[in-house]
Design a protein around this motif. Structure first.
Motif, mmCIF file in Angstrom:
data_model
loop_
_atom_site.group_PDB
_atom_site.id
_atom_site.type_symbol
_atom_site.label_atom_id
_atom_site.label_comp_id
_atom_site.label_asym_id
_atom_site.label_seq_id
_atom_site.Cartn_x
_atom_site.Cartn_y
_atom_site.Cartn_z
ATOM 1 N N ALA A 172 -31.143 17.339 -35.738
ATOM 2 C CA ALA A 172 -31.542 18.078 -36.942
ATOM 3 C C ALA A 172 -32.955 18.594 -36.730
ATOM 4 C CB ALA A 172 -31.484 17.181 -38.180
ATOM 5 N N VAL A 173 -33.331 19.610 -37.476
ATOM 6 C CA VAL A 173 -34.692 20.142 -37.398
ATOM 7 C C VAL A 173 -35.269 20.238 -38.802
ATOM 8 C CG1 VAL A 173 -34.293 21.405 -35.252
ATOM 9 C CG2 VAL A 173 -33.905 22.550 -37.445
ATOM 10 N N GLY A 174 -36.588 20.148 -38.887
ATOM 11 C CA GLY A 174 -37.276 20.260 -40.155
ATOM 12 C C GLY A 174 -37.623 21.697 -40.500
ATOM 13 N N ASP A 175 -38.241 21.870 -41.667
ATOM 14 C CA ASP A 175 -38.646 23.198 -42.115
ATOM 15 C C ASP A 175 -39.580 23.840 -41.101
ATOM 16 O OD1 ASP A 175 -37.184 22.821 -44.403
ATOM 17 O OD2 ASP A 175 -38.913 22.259 -45.649
ATOM 18 N N SER A 195 -35.860 10.985 -40.430
ATOM 19 C CA SER A 195 -35.482 12.371 -40.719
ATOM 20 C C SER A 195 -36.667 13.265 -40.375
ATOM 21 C CB SER A 195 -35.081 12.533 -42.182
ATOM 22 O OG SER A 195 -36.146 12.159 -43.030
ATOM 23 N N PRO A 196 -36.399 14.461 -39.856
ATOM 24 C CA PRO A 196 -37.502 15.318 -39.396
ATOM 25 C C PRO A 196 -38.275 15.940 -40.547
ATOM 26 C CG PRO A 196 -35.401 16.449 -39.159
ATOM 27 C CD PRO A 196 -35.084 15.046 -39.598
ATOM 28 N N ARG A 214 -35.386 9.457 -32.597
ATOM 29 C CA ARG A 214 -36.788 9.592 -32.994
ATOM 30 C C ARG A 214 -37.049 11.010 -33.483
ATOM 31 N NH1 ARG A 214 -41.569 10.018 -28.683
ATOM 32 N NH2 ARG A 214 -42.606 10.170 -30.693
ATOM 33 N N THR A 215 -38.089 11.154 -34.293
ATOM 34 C CA THR A 215 -38.580 12.478 -34.648
ATOM 35 C C THR A 215 -39.809 12.775 -33.806
ATOM 36 O OG1 THR A 215 -39.898 11.542 -36.453
ATOM 37 C CG2 THR A 215 -37.700 12.407 -37.001
ATOM 38 N N GLU A 246 -40.778 19.412 -37.157
ATOM 39 C CA GLU A 246 -40.263 18.345 -36.312
ATOM 40 C C GLU A 246 -38.782 18.535 -35.997
ATOM 41 O OE1 GLU A 246 -43.028 14.512 -37.530
ATOM 42 O OE2 GLU A 246 -41.044 14.729 -38.444
ATOM 43 N N ALA A 247 -38.334 17.789 -34.974
ATOM 44 C CA ALA A 247 -36.919 17.711 -34.636
ATOM 45 C C ALA A 247 -36.530 16.246 -34.543
ATOM 46 C CB ALA A 247 -36.628 18.412 -33.321
ATOM 47 N N LEU A 248 -35.293 15.953 -34.906
ATOM 48 C CA LEU A 248 -34.728 14.619 -34.723
ATOM 49 C C LEU A 248 -33.909 14.646 -33.440
ATOM 50 C CD1 LEU A 248 -33.990 11.727 -35.724
ATOM 51 C CD2 LEU A 248 -32.037 12.790 -36.908
ATOM 52 N N VAL A 249 -34.233 13.728 -32.512
ATOM 53 C CA VAL A 249 -33.576 13.690 -31.211
ATOM 54 C C VAL A 249 -32.789 12.395 -31.070
ATOM 55 C CG1 VAL A 249 -33.929 13.682 -28.700
ATOM 56 C CG2 VAL A 249 -35.395 15.096 -30.159
#
Length: 325
Positions: free
Chosen positions: A71-74, A25-26, A99-100, A30-33
């Motif tokens: 998904a993307v993180g804060d 999880s990001p 991957r993140t 970060e981003a989850l790809v």
């Protein structure tokens, strides 16, 4: 859960393991790809063998991929789920279904560039960009030498250098690879297994020799590459497929004509966000214009990464190779 190719120890292709891992999880920034395609590069071999050291073992190797943001993180504002993205920089971790990665290391893909093309060209294409436009800025009318001209970086460099007005000499391992390089802008392919490339360079240039040699082979070509240079020429060693260059007497550069020697890396040339974005934009531009055509000549399932490594190290590949999750 998802799968990734990891190494638990250094060694040959047999150390590549298909592991099941928790879904990442990001974190902040970060981003989850979700990978659609992963690029195979010789630097992956260096991490597998231990020539380059991963932060810790076990490690997921791989430097290049393309896919969709899940998904993307804060704190991430420049990307959103559904964006098509690609990357080709540290840290390692591309040999995975997901991957993140830091969002600032990702670039958005133009709509007319496919995931396969992106995963096949980001690392090799941005390498070609910095080598030709920044490490030694080639000029129209110059004659240059590119080793491994039928490889992934080589085919891109031949096309790009030809577009920039250079006469391109390239070394290759077979007549088939010579034909491939010639079809992609190499004016004078030299089959190094048959011909002495230093002698051929002297013949082609009428004894004037070269302002620059781009060498990704390393140990086996280093000394003769130096001897292909004119006074004040530059040897750009950007890889060592045949092994690391052994220690040598620095005075040799003076004796051979006040030569320059550099060992650049893509990591340095794309360390800043603006450098990464500029390099990717230049690459996208020449591909979209048709100046550079990306040749994906091999595809392997990601789980068969070991076989892909055997093909790469056995010099059985041309152009770019993809691993498909």
């Amino acid at each position: 859960m998802h799968h990734a190719i990891r190494i638990h120890e250094h060694g040959g292709p047999e150390v590549l393991r298909w592991d099941e891992l928790p879904m990442p999880s990001p974190g902040p920034g970060e981003a989850l790809v979700r990978h659609a395609a992963v690029g195979l590069n010789y630097i992956d071999v260096y991490f597998r063998t231990g020539l380059y050291k991963p932060p810790a073992l076990p490690a997921t190797i791989g430097m290049e991929g393309a896919g969709t943001v899940e998904a993307v993180g804060d704190g991430v504002t420049e990307l959103k789920p559904g964006d098509r993205v690609a990357y080709a920089t540290a840290p390692i971790g591309a040999y995975a279904e997901f991957r993140t990665i830091k969002a600032e290391r990702l670039v958005k893909l133009p709509g007319d560039i496919s995931f396969d093309t992106a995963a096949a060209m980001m690392l090799q294409g941005m390498t070609a960009e910095y080598l030709l436009l920044r490490t030694f800025k080639v000029q129209p009318g110059q004659t240059i030498l590119i080793h491994a001209a039928a490889g992934g970086v080589g085919l891109i460099m031949c096309q790009w250098a030809k577009h920039l007005g250079c006469t391109v000499i390239g070394t290759v391992g077979s007549d088939e690879k010579a034909a491939l390089a010639k079809a992609h802008g190499c004016d004078h392919p030299i089959v190094y297994t048959r011909d002495d490339f230093q002698a051929k360079v002297k013949e082609i240039t009428g004894g004037k020799m070269l302002p620059v040699v781009y060498d990704s082979v390393g140990r086996d070509t280093f000394m003769k590459s130096l001897d292909c240079l004119a006074p004040y020429g530059m040897l750009v060693v950007f890889g060592n497929a045949s092994g690391a260059v052994p220690p040598f007497e620095l005075g040799m550069l003076a004796a051979k004509g006040s030569l320059y020697l550099t060992r650049p890396t893509l990591a340095t040339y794309t360390a800043k966000r603006e450098e990464l974005a500029g390099s990717a934009a230049a690459l996208f531009g020449v591909v979209q214009k048709g100046v550079v055509k990306i040749e994906v000549n091999q595809r392997f399932p990601l789980k068969d990464a070991a076989e892909a490594h055997r093909a790469l190290e056995g010099r059985r590949t041309t152009g770019s190779t993809l691993l498909i999750p």
